[in-house]
Design a protein around this motif. Structure first.
Motif, PDB file in Angstrom:
ATOM      1  N   TRP A  64       0.795  -1.185  -0.133  1.00 47.80           N
ATOM      2  CA  TRP A  64       0.066  -0.060  -0.035  1.00 47.80           C
ATOM      3  C   TRP A  64       0.926   1.275   0.064  1.00 47.80           C
ATOM      4  O   TRP A  64       0.443   2.354  -0.725  1.00 47.80           O
ATOM      5  CB  TRP A  64      -1.046  -0.114   0.939  1.00 47.80           C
ATOM      6  CG  TRP A  64      -2.020  -0.865   0.833  1.00 47.80           C
ATOM      7  CD1 TRP A  64      -2.588  -1.928   1.391  1.00 47.80           C
ATOM      8  CD2 TRP A  64      -3.125  -0.408   0.003  1.00 47.80           C
ATOM      9  NE1 TRP A  64      -3.573  -2.705   0.994  1.00 47.80           N
ATOM     10  CE2 TRP A  64      -4.126  -1.748   0.009  1.00 47.80           C
ATOM     11  CE3 TRP A  64      -3.398   0.485  -0.815  1.00 47.80           C
ATOM     12  CZ2 TRP A  64      -5.251  -1.681  -0.811  1.00 47.80           C
ATOM     13  CZ3 TRP A  64      -4.405   0.338  -1.713  1.00 47.80           C
ATOM     14  CH2 TRP A  64      -5.482  -0.845  -1.686  1.00 47.80           C
ATOM     15  N   LEU A  99       0.469   4.354  -2.899  1.00 49.94           N
ATOM     16  CA  LEU A  99       0.369   5.729  -2.493  1.00 49.94           C
ATOM     17  C   LEU A  99       1.639   6.338  -3.206  1.00 49.94           C
ATOM     18  O   LEU A  99       1.282   7.653  -3.693  1.00 49.94           O
ATOM     19  CB  LEU A  99       0.364   5.880  -0.951  1.00 49.94           C
ATOM     20  CG  LEU A  99      -0.878   5.487  -0.347  1.00 49.94           C
ATOM     21  CD1 LEU A  99      -0.835   5.654   1.259  1.00 49.94           C
ATOM     22  CD2 LEU A  99      -2.324   5.863  -0.932  1.00 49.94           C
ATOM     23  N   GLN A 128      -1.290   6.510   5.862  1.00 52.77           N
ATOM     24  CA  GLN A 128      -1.954   4.930   5.357  1.00 52.77           C
ATOM     25  C   GLN A 128      -2.641   4.241   6.383  1.00 52.77           C
ATOM     26  O   GLN A 128      -1.957   3.951   7.666  1.00 52.77           O
ATOM     27  CB  GLN A 128      -0.343   4.137   5.055  1.00 52.77           C
ATOM     28  CG  GLN A 128      -0.887   2.707   4.371  1.00 52.77           C
ATOM     29  CD  GLN A 128       0.374   1.882   4.296  1.00 52.77           C
ATOM     30  OE1 GLN A 128       0.242   0.912   3.712  1.00 52.77           O
ATOM     31  NE2 GLN A 128       1.653   2.184   4.892  1.00 52.77           N
ATOM     32  N   CYS A 161      -4.962   6.015   2.326  1.00 54.29           N
ATOM     33  CA  CYS A 161      -5.966   4.868   1.855  1.00 54.29           C
ATOM     34  C   CYS A 161      -6.565   4.306   3.371  1.00 54.29           C
ATOM     35  O   CYS A 161      -5.932   4.630   4.461  1.00 54.29           O
ATOM     36  CB  CYS A 161      -4.994   3.703   1.439  1.00 54.29           C
ATOM     37  SG  CYS A 161      -3.789   2.986   2.236  1.00 54.29           S
TER      38      CYS A 161
END
Length: 264
Positions: A22, A26, A109, A138
């Motif tokens: 992730w 990003l 995140q 996210c």
């Protein structure tokens, strides 16, 4: 780093499987530039910061903020090992210890869902970004479309208790993209985009991951104090719950989050 600490387990088990992929997603969305002053909000053990440094040399500055001193200590150690020049600051997201207009790019995140005062945290984030500064974040979507978390919650419900399963459900506590968009817009962000995004997460040994994940999740070790047999039954239930995400001993699980990009 003592292997027994929660932050070490989090770093060794969850970060490579969940948070590194992730972080790269990003960073791909934000495309950091040379000379940028970057804030890694709710940085945990610093995975986004380390990935940013790999992606882009000659950054202006790199600052990680988290409320957990234990996580920050691991971040510091790993940064030193990687010869990474970064600041690590213990602070609450709703009261950031920075002047206005400090940063040009911020990452957050899988953390907004845990902030007790989301509007205050986003207002603070907006305050410390320079005009035109960017944010990439996210936030996990619903439990029902995240089979790894669904299996974990179900196993904890059955073998530890409902409150343990609730800790996993909290990870999916802000799934609505429209609500997220409103939160960012109300905090003064512009050009807010929210996109449901799926990554396929991998681990070659699903059982090893299950054992580690139960003892290294965001919300703490839910198996501590249980007898060995009870732990094994909980792990086995987790694996059964993974269903089609198992490929022999390996795990390949879709992980669905809302990815948010916006400008100050």
């Amino acid at each position: 780093m003592a292997p027994a600490t929660f932050a070490y387990r989090y770093q060794s088990v969850l970060v490579p499987v969940i948070f590194e992929p992730w972080a790269r997603e990003l960073i791909h969305r934000a495309d950091p530039r040379e000379g940028e002053h970057i804030l890694d909000l709710a940085c945990g053990t610093g995975v986004v910061s380390r990935q940013v440094a790999k992606h882009r040399a000659n950054l202006g500055s790199l600052t990680g903020v988290d409320h957990s001193s234990e996580m920050l200590e691991v971040a510091r150690i790993l940064a030193e090992e990687a010869d990474l020049d970064a600041r690590w600051i213990e602070a609450d997201a709703g009261a950031l210890p920075f002047d206005d207009d400090c940063f040009t790019l911020a990452f957050c995140q899988q953390a907004l869902q845990f902030f007790p005062d989301k509007p205050a945290a986003l207002s603070e984030l907006r305050r410390v970004l320079k005009p035109g500064g960017r944010v990439a974040a996210c936030v996990q979507k619903e439990l029902e479309i995240n089979p790894m978390l669904k299996a974990q919650a179900s196993a904890l419900d059955a073998h530890v208790g409902r409150s343990a399963g609730d800790a996993v459900r909290a990870i999916c506590g802000l799934p609505d993209g429209d609500e997220i968009r409103r939160l960012f817009e109300d905090a003064g962000f512009q050009d807010v985009e929210v996109e449901a995004t799926t990554l396929i997460l991998h681990h070659p040994d699903a059982k090893a991951f299950a054992e580690g994940a139960m003892g290294g999740m965001h919300t703490g070790d839910k198996l501590s104090g249980m007898a060995a047999g009870a732990i094994e039954r909980a792990v086995d239930a987790f694996l059964v719950g993974l269903g089609d995400c198992l490929d022999g001993p390996a795990m390949h699980a879709p992980h669905v989050s809302n990815v948010i990009t916006a400008r100050a």
